[in-house]
Structures are given as C-alpha cells and as structure tokens.
Design a protein around this motif. Structure first.
Motif, short mmCIF file in Angstrom:
data_model
loop_
_atom_site.label_atom_id
_atom_site.label_comp_id
_atom_site.label_asym_id
_atom_site.label_seq_id
_atom_site.Cartn_x
_atom_site.Cartn_y
_atom_site.Cartn_z
N TYR A 1 30.20 51.02 -1.88
CA TYR A 1 29.05 50.98 -2.78
C TYR A 1 27.96 50.10 -2.16
O TYR A 1 28.19 48.91 -1.92
CB TYR A 1 29.46 50.41 -4.14
N VAL A 2 26.81 50.69 -1.91
CA VAL A 2 25.68 49.98 -1.30
C VAL A 2 24.56 49.86 -2.32
O VAL A 2 24.20 50.85 -2.98
CB VAL A 2 25.14 50.74 -0.06
N TYR A 3 24.02 48.66 -2.46
CA TYR A 3 22.93 48.41 -3.40
C TYR A 3 21.81 47.64 -2.72
O TYR A 3 22.06 46.75 -1.91
CB TYR A 3 23.41 47.57 -4.60
N LEU A 4 20.58 47.97 -3.10
CA LEU A 4 19.41 47.15 -2.79
C LEU A 4 18.94 46.59 -4.13
O LEU A 4 18.66 47.37 -5.06
CB LEU A 4 18.29 47.99 -2.15
N LYS A 5 18.89 45.24 -4.23
CA LYS A 5 18.53 44.62 -5.51
C LYS A 5 17.44 43.56 -5.33
O LYS A 5 17.35 42.93 -4.28
CB LYS A 5 19.76 43.96 -6.16
N ARG A 6 16.66 43.40 -6.40
CA ARG A 6 15.66 42.33 -6.47
C ARG A 6 16.27 41.19 -7.28
O ARG A 6 16.81 41.42 -8.37
CB ARG A 6 14.39 42.83 -7.16
N VAL A 7 16.20 39.97 -6.76
CA VAL A 7 16.75 38.81 -7.45
C VAL A 7 15.84 38.44 -8.61
O VAL A 7 14.61 38.35 -8.46
CB VAL A 7 16.89 37.60 -6.48
N ARG A 8 16.44 38.28 -9.81
CA ARG A 8 15.68 37.85 -11.00
C ARG A 8 16.42 36.70 -11.66
O ARG A 8 17.61 36.82 -11.96
CB ARG A 8 15.53 39.01 -11.99
N TRP A 9 15.73 35.60 -11.89
CA TRP A 9 16.38 34.43 -12.49
C TRP A 9 16.57 34.59 -14.00
O TRP A 9 17.45 33.99 -14.59
CB TRP A 9 15.59 33.15 -12.22
N TYR A 10 15.75 35.42 -14.62
CA TYR A 10 15.73 35.51 -16.08
C TYR A 10 16.61 36.63 -16.64
O TYR A 10 16.81 36.73 -17.84
CB TYR A 10 14.30 35.71 -16.58
#
Length: 198
Positions: free
Chosen positions: A77-86
């Motif tokens: 499973y490959v994912y591209l994610k944006r980090v979000r603190w909230y």
C-alpha cells in the motif's frame, strides 16, 4: 441421541483433519517480524517512484502454505499524504499493488502475478521453477503514486508511505470464523519518507 453423538464425532474429526493440514503460526521473540527495508522514494516529474523490500517474508509456515498449493498474496500500500496538525493527514494519492504466487504441485513451478489493484492489465506474470526467483518477485517492490508536483505547497510537509500485508488463505464461511487461529497473515509497520526535510 446416537445420531447426534455420531454427528459430533464426525465434525470433531473433520475439524481435526483440517487443522492438521494448516501450520499454526507462532510469532515469538525468536521470529523476526516482517518489515520494509531498503525503502526509497524518487521524485520523477509528477510521479513518485517507490522502492522497498519485504523482509523476512518467508517463514516456514508461509513456505508450507505455498508448497501445499495455497495461493499466497502480498499487498503493498503506497500513499502520498499531506501532514496536518489539526486533523488526520490528508491522502493526496494512493495505490495498492498485489503480488500473488500459486505453486503447481504437479509441475513443481511457481506462478507469480503482479498487478495494480483497480487497474486493468498485469504488470508482470512469470512462471518459474526457482524458489529464489519466486521470493525475489514476491518481496521486491517497485511502484509509484502520481500527483502534480505544482499542486504541492512548499510551506507544507508531505510524505510517501509504504506498508505491506500478507494474506495466505481465504477459507469459505463458516470456516473462516471457526478456524481464524490458523491465519499467519501480517501487516508491517509503515515506512515513511518526508519531504521537504525540515
């Protein structure tokens, strides 16, 4: 009464025979848990090429299942994610790759098929008599996720992740529930590559 007792004896014997055909997994301190190693991500235009190797993937119980002719599947499973603190990290792109091996007990050959789940076409299909070649095809991962680079905000942080899982058998119902303890399936910890590096 006699018929009910006979039925119980027959079912108990049948379950005992089924259990004897499947090795019971033993995950202990001595057995190394499968993990992703040699994990790399290379940006190539709007594509993130992902490489990794599943190790150790072939414990004796998994080998025994394969040699018994049970189709065995590793999924990556490959994912591209944006980090979000909230909130939960935002999934921008993802892909699932399936590596499946089936052993032909008569011809003594392994049939390995690699495909990208949800897409038409097979990436690779190979029949080999070599155990080593089969293991290479099953464990060495090369895939990608596609996302326009110009849509990535330079002020945000992103990561590409890779996780692998093993599914060795799919017993028909109700056996999948009754014999749940026979499964030697696993899921690795997630490997991540962050960018830009802070």
């Amino acid at each position: 009464m006699k018929a009910a007792l006979s039925s119980i004896i027959i079912w108990t014997t049948l379950i005992g025979l089924i259990i004897s055909f499947f090795p019971v997994p033993v995950w202990s301190e001595e057995i190394e848990r499968p993990r992703i190693k040699r994990f790399r991500v290379v940006a190539q235009g709007d594509e993130f090429a992902v490489y990794g190797e599943l190790f150790p993937a072939f414990q004796p119980d998994i080998e025994a299942s394969i040699l018994a002719g049970v189709p065995t599947t590793f999924e990556f499973y490959v994912y591209l994610k944006r980090v979000r603190w909230y909130w939960n990290n935002e999934i921008l792109a993802h892909a699932t790759y399936r590596h499946q091996v089936t052993y032909d007990t008569l011809r003594k050959t392994y049939a390995v098929v690699i495909d990208r789940v949800g897409e038409d076409g097979i990436i690779l299909s190979e029949i080999t008599g070599s155990r080593q070649r089969m293991q290479e095809l099953m464990t060495q991962f090369h895939g990608s996720v596609v996302y326009p680079v110009h849509d990535l905000d330079p002020d945000d942080q992103y990561y590409v992740s890779l996780t692998a899982s093993l599914t060795t058998r799919q017993l028909p119902s109700p056996w999948d529930h009754i014999l749940f303890f026979l499964s030697n399936d696993f899921k690795t910890e997630t490997s991540r590559k962050f960018f830009p590096e802070h």
